[in-house]
Design a protein around this motif. Structure first.
Motif, PDB file in Angstrom:
ATOM      1  N   ARG A 109       0.846  -1.182   0.000  1.00 11.27           N
ATOM      2  CA  ARG A 109       0.000   0.000   0.000  1.00 11.27           C
ATOM      3  C   ARG A 109       0.884   1.236   0.000  1.00 11.27           C
ATOM      4  O   ARG A 109       1.669   1.444   0.937  1.00 11.27           O
ATOM      5  CB  ARG A 109      -0.942   0.038   1.198  1.00 11.27           C
ATOM      6  N   SER A 151       1.316   5.343   0.108  1.00 12.99           N
ATOM      7  CA  SER A 151       0.654   6.524   0.650  1.00 12.99           C
ATOM      8  C   SER A 151       1.295   7.766   0.061  1.00 12.99           C
ATOM      9  O   SER A 151       2.485   7.766  -0.270  1.00 12.99           O
ATOM     10  CB  SER A 151       0.787   6.565   2.180  1.00 12.99           C
ATOM     11  N   THR A 194      -4.316  12.745   2.523  1.00  9.45           N
ATOM     12  CA  THR A 194      -3.560  11.577   2.070  1.00  9.45           C
ATOM     13  C   THR A 194      -4.328  10.824   0.991  1.00  9.45           C
ATOM     14  O   THR A 194      -5.549  10.672   1.075  1.00  9.45           O
ATOM     15  CB  THR A 194      -3.266  10.636   3.251  1.00  9.45           C
ATOM     16  N   TYR A 242      -4.063   7.065  -1.209  1.00 13.81           N
ATOM     17  CA  TYR A 242      -3.485   5.724  -1.093  1.00 13.81           C
ATOM     18  C   TYR A 242      -3.575   4.991  -2.428  1.00 13.81           C
ATOM     19  O   TYR A 242      -4.461   5.257  -3.240  1.00 13.81           O
ATOM     20  CB  TYR A 242      -4.225   4.915  -0.034  1.00 13.81           C
TER      21      TYR A 242
END
Length: 121
Positions: free
Chosen positions: A18, A20, A77, A79
């Protein structure tokens, strides 16, 4: 807008990562967010994009069904969840902010520094 990408690394084929991208500076929530990638010797290519509200997402055919882009405006943010990774996903991944989602790097207003993703076979 300053963008800081993180979360890259080395993973085996079939694994997950993942990424970010944290934003600071100007208001994050007015920008569409995009992910691009660039493999050695290749041009930078579009991966995924998400609208300002997060209600619309867009994917390159090569990652559709495996990658998911999302954003949390309250955290500034965005992702990129990457599942079932393949060796051909190996690249430096960049997040970018723009006035609208776009597949073209030329329309991006701000870029993050990139994070390396390496997928071993």
């Amino acid at each position: 807008v300053q963008l800081q990408a993180s979360g890259g690394g080395l993973v085996q084929a079939g694994g997950s990562l993942r990424l970010s991208c944290a934003a600071s500076g100007r208001t994050f929530s007015v920008y569409a967010m995009n992910w691009f990638r660039q493999a050695p010797g290749k041009e930078r290519e579009f991966v995924a994009a998400i609208s300002v509200s997060g209600s619309s997402t867009y994917y390159a055919d090569s990652v559709k069904g495996r990658f998911t882009i999302s954003r949390v405006n309250a955290k500034n943010t965005v992702y990129l969840q990457m599942n079932n990774l393949k060796p051909e996903d190996t690249a430096v991944y960049y997040c970018a902010a723009a006035k609208a989602p776009s597949v073209a790097p030329m329309y991006m207003d701000y870029w993050g520094q990139g994070t390396q993703v390496t997928v071993s076979s």
